[in-house]
Motif scaffolding. Structure first.
Motif, PDB file in Angstrom:
ATOM      1  N   UNK A 143     -11.116  87.567 -83.319  1.00  6.19           N
ATOM      2  CA  UNK A 143     -10.603  86.463 -83.429  1.00  6.19           C
ATOM      3  C   UNK A 143     -10.546  85.371 -82.113  1.00  6.19           C
ATOM      4  N   UNK A 144     -10.664  84.354 -82.205  1.00  6.19           N
ATOM      5  CA  UNK A 144     -10.451  83.315 -80.666  1.00  6.19           C
ATOM      6  C   UNK A 144      -9.186  82.380 -81.041  1.00  6.19           C
ATOM      7  N   UNK A 145      -8.904  81.864 -79.799  1.00  6.52           N
ATOM      8  CA  UNK A 145      -7.860  80.793 -79.870  1.00  6.52           C
ATOM      9  C   UNK A 145      -8.262  79.963 -78.516  1.00  6.52           C
ATOM     10  N   UNK A 146      -8.241  78.609 -79.126  1.00  8.67           N
ATOM     11  CA  UNK A 146      -8.832  77.501 -78.290  1.00  8.67           C
ATOM     12  C   UNK A 146     -10.102  78.141 -77.655  1.00  8.67           C
ATOM     13  N   UNK A 147     -10.977  78.489 -78.546  1.00  2.59           N
ATOM     14  CA  UNK A 147     -12.308  78.773 -78.172  1.00  2.59           C
ATOM     15  C   UNK A 147     -12.647  80.025 -77.337  1.00  2.59           C
ATOM     16  N   UNK A 148     -11.597  80.854 -76.953  1.00  5.57           N
ATOM     17  CA  UNK A 148     -11.518  82.072 -76.109  1.00  5.57           C
ATOM     18  C   UNK A 148     -11.331  83.235 -77.058  1.00  5.57           C
ATOM     19  N   UNK A 149     -12.173  84.358 -76.906  1.00  2.00           N
ATOM     20  CA  UNK A 149     -11.918  85.545 -77.616  1.00  2.00           C
ATOM     21  C   UNK A 149     -10.747  85.918 -77.141  1.00  2.00           C
ATOM     22  N   UNK A 150      -9.981  86.737 -78.196  1.00  6.66           N
ATOM     23  CA  UNK A 150      -8.748  87.495 -77.833  1.00  6.66           C
ATOM     24  C   UNK A 150      -9.214  88.986 -77.435  1.00  6.66           C
ATOM     25  N   UNK A 151      -8.325  89.615 -76.470  1.00  9.56           N
ATOM     26  CA  UNK A 151      -8.929  91.024 -76.004  1.00  9.56           C
ATOM     27  C   UNK A 151      -8.717  91.757 -77.403  1.00  9.56           C
ATOM     28  N   UNK A 152      -9.636  92.877 -77.391  1.00  8.38           N
ATOM     29  CA  UNK A 152      -9.670  93.648 -78.653  1.00  8.38           C
ATOM     30  C   UNK A 152     -10.134  94.942 -78.269  1.00  8.38           C
ATOM     31  N   UNK A 153      -9.981  95.860 -79.402  1.00  3.56           N
ATOM     32  CA  UNK A 153     -10.230  97.128 -79.214  1.00  3.56           C
ATOM     33  C   UNK A 153     -11.566  97.414 -80.043  1.00  3.56           C
ATOM     34  N   UNK A 154     -12.658  98.074 -79.154  1.00  2.00           N
ATOM     35  CA  UNK A 154     -13.787  98.345 -80.157  1.00  2.00           C
ATOM     36  C   UNK A 154     -13.682  99.641 -80.782  1.00  2.00           C
ATOM     37  N   UNK A 155     -14.998 100.050 -81.576  1.00  2.00           N
ATOM     38  CA  UNK A 155     -14.748 100.984 -82.251  1.00  2.00           C
ATOM     39  C   UNK A 155     -15.749 102.198 -81.651  1.00  2.00           C
ATOM     40  N   UNK A 156     -15.258 103.313 -81.605  1.00  2.00           N
ATOM     41  CA  UNK A 156     -15.742 104.579 -81.011  1.00  2.00           C
ATOM     42  C   UNK A 156     -17.053 105.081 -81.901  1.00  2.00           C
ATOM     43  N   UNK A 157     -18.399 104.701 -81.597  1.00  2.00           N
ATOM     44  CA  UNK A 157     -19.436 104.964 -82.409  1.00  2.00           C
ATOM     45  C   UNK A 157     -19.895 106.264 -82.578  1.00  2.00           C
ATOM     46  N   UNK A 172     -10.065 106.117 -91.808  1.00  2.27           N
ATOM     47  CA  UNK A 172      -8.819 105.728 -91.170  1.00  2.27           C
ATOM     48  C   UNK A 172      -9.158 106.678 -89.569  1.00  2.27           C
ATOM     49  N   UNK A 173      -9.955 107.752 -89.785  1.00  8.95           N
ATOM     50  CA  UNK A 173     -10.126 108.671 -88.726  1.00  8.95           C
ATOM     51  C   UNK A 173     -10.905 108.018 -87.705  1.00  8.95           C
ATOM     52  N   UNK A 174     -11.705 107.096 -87.938  1.00  6.16           N
ATOM     53  CA  UNK A 174     -12.456 106.241 -87.043  1.00  6.16           C
ATOM     54  C   UNK A 174     -11.699 105.417 -86.017  1.00  6.16           C
ATOM     55  N   UNK A 175     -10.732 104.766 -86.847  1.00  8.03           N
ATOM     56  CA  UNK A 175      -9.698 103.744 -86.193  1.00  8.03           C
ATOM     57  C   UNK A 175      -8.916 104.817 -84.957  1.00  8.03           C
ATOM     58  N   UNK A 176      -8.594 105.983 -85.676  1.00  7.95           N
ATOM     59  CA  UNK A 176      -7.561 106.868 -84.864  1.00  7.95           C
ATOM     60  C   UNK A 176      -8.457 107.552 -83.480  1.00  7.95           C
ATOM     61  N   UNK A 177      -9.537 107.939 -83.713  1.00  9.10           N
ATOM     62  CA  UNK A 177     -10.478 108.406 -82.812  1.00  9.10           C
ATOM     63  C   UNK A 177     -10.714 107.217 -81.596  1.00  9.10           C
ATOM     64  N   UNK A 178     -10.915 105.940 -82.163  1.00  5.59           N
ATOM     65  CA  UNK A 178     -11.158 104.642 -81.156  1.00  5.59           C
ATOM     66  C   UNK A 178      -9.940 104.503 -80.300  1.00  5.59           C
ATOM     67  N   UNK A 179      -8.555 104.769 -80.847  1.00  3.01           N
ATOM     68  CA  UNK A 179      -7.607 104.506 -80.219  1.00  3.01           C
ATOM     69  C   UNK A 179      -7.451 105.594 -79.127  1.00  3.01           C
ATOM     70  N   UNK A 180      -7.702 106.788 -79.300  1.00  2.54           N
ATOM     71  CA  UNK A 180      -7.737 107.918 -78.280  1.00  2.54           C
ATOM     72  C   UNK A 180      -8.708 107.680 -77.231  1.00  2.54           C
ATOM     73  N   UNK A 181     -10.162 107.599 -77.662  1.00  3.35           N
ATOM     74  CA  UNK A 181     -11.099 107.665 -76.733  1.00  3.35           C
ATOM     75  C   UNK A 181     -10.967 106.163 -75.692  1.00  3.35           C
ATOM     76  N   UNK A 182     -10.584 105.109 -76.260  1.00  5.39           N
ATOM     77  CA  UNK A 182     -10.344 103.930 -75.570  1.00  5.39           C
ATOM     78  C   UNK A 182      -9.143 103.444 -75.136  1.00  5.39           C
ATOM     79  N   UNK A 183      -8.213 104.277 -74.974  1.00  2.65           N
ATOM     80  CA  UNK A 183      -6.872 104.008 -74.812  1.00  2.65           C
ATOM     81  C   UNK A 183      -6.599 103.120 -73.462  1.00  2.65           C
TER      82      UNK A 183
END
Length: 283
Positions: A143-157, A172-183
């Protein structure tokens, strides 16, 4: 009730279904990563006396082909259209990535009165699919707001899907892993729902196989309660990613993804949420 159905082609593809005599309440209806126009859901809402606007918010003409740096102003335009038609109370009903969009729009747009978030997330995630440049990587904000990207969480590939003999997979486990490794990237990516003026209804199933929408919804609810902001949370432990509202057809099976739940549990979750949806929109 007699309804009027209007096809839209600009500024996005969509359909506006409303009582012929008009409506005081307008609802913007957003699909998730399917990208479809939620015609059936819009019609069901219109039958309850609401003006329902369902739009294609990516993948259409002059839009990003994927969910990549989508301007939140896209949804503000939907609010504008509903208000121009006479709606004095505005709701946004979104599912999955559409719920993410609905929550973020309410944070930035104070004219949103109600958000109904089905299978939501509590944080901003990276793009799904390519942006306007045709590239999927490196990851960018959804997402962007006023042409600026919002801070985001990437995926752990580093995640690899379980062996399913070529059948649909649960991610689901992909999202859960990404939360743990990119905390370390979580805090700026959290959706600050406590800042939204809108009333908030969260609907989530405990057996969601796409992402952990029930823990996400519980986080959102806690954030609202900590700020003494109104919130309702409707859940079923056996429901999956696609709750179905009364009168909706059963969601079709996917060859790519497992969504969790069962048709019966998903319908029961939607039925439990329905009176709250009508109450909050019609308040």
């Amino acid at each position: 009730m007699e309804l009027t159905e209007r096809e839209l082609t600009h500024p996005w593809e969509g359909v506006l279904i409303a009582p012929t005599l008009g409506a005081d309440v307008g609802v913007l209806v957003l699909a998730g990563s399917s990208g479809r126009i939620e015609r059936e859901r819009a019609r069901i809402l219109a039958e309850q006396g609401f003006a329902a606007l369902a739009i294609r918010w990516f993948g259409g003409p002059e839009q990003s082909p994927g969910i990549c740096e989508i301007p939140l102003e896209t949804f503000v335009d939907g609010v504008d259209l509903l208000r121009s038609g006479g709606a004095r109370r505005i709701g946004i009903l979104g599912t999955s990535k559409g719920a993410e969009a609905a929550l973020l729009t309410a944070v930035h747009e104070p004219r949103v009165d109600v958000v109904i978030a089905l299978s939501p997330t509590s944080r901003v995630w990276c793009n799904i699919g390519p942006g306007r440049d045709g590239e999927q990587l490196p990851y960018r904000s959804s997402w962007t707001w006023r042409e600026q990207p919002l801070p985001f969480l990437p995926m752990d590939d580093s995640w690899t899907p379980p062996h399913t003999s070529g059948g649909p997979i649960a991610i689901r486990a992909w999202y859960e892993l990404s939360e743990r490794t990119l905390v370390h990237r979580l805090p700026p990516a959290e959706i600050p729902v406590e800042r939204a003026r809108a009333d908030l209804l969260l609907v989530a199933g405990g057996d969601d196989a796409m992402w952990p929408s029930l823990p996400f919804a519980e986080e959102l609810a806690q954030r609202r309660r900590s700020a003494s902001a109104p919130v309702r949370l409707i859940t079923r432990q056996d429901a999956g990613h696609r709750p179905r509202l009364p009168g909706e057809s059963t969601a079709s099976a996917s060859s790519r993804f497992q969504y969790g739940g069962t048709p019966e549990a998903d319908a029961l979750l939607g039925a439990a949420a329905w009176p709250h949806i009508l109450d909050m929109l019609g308040d």
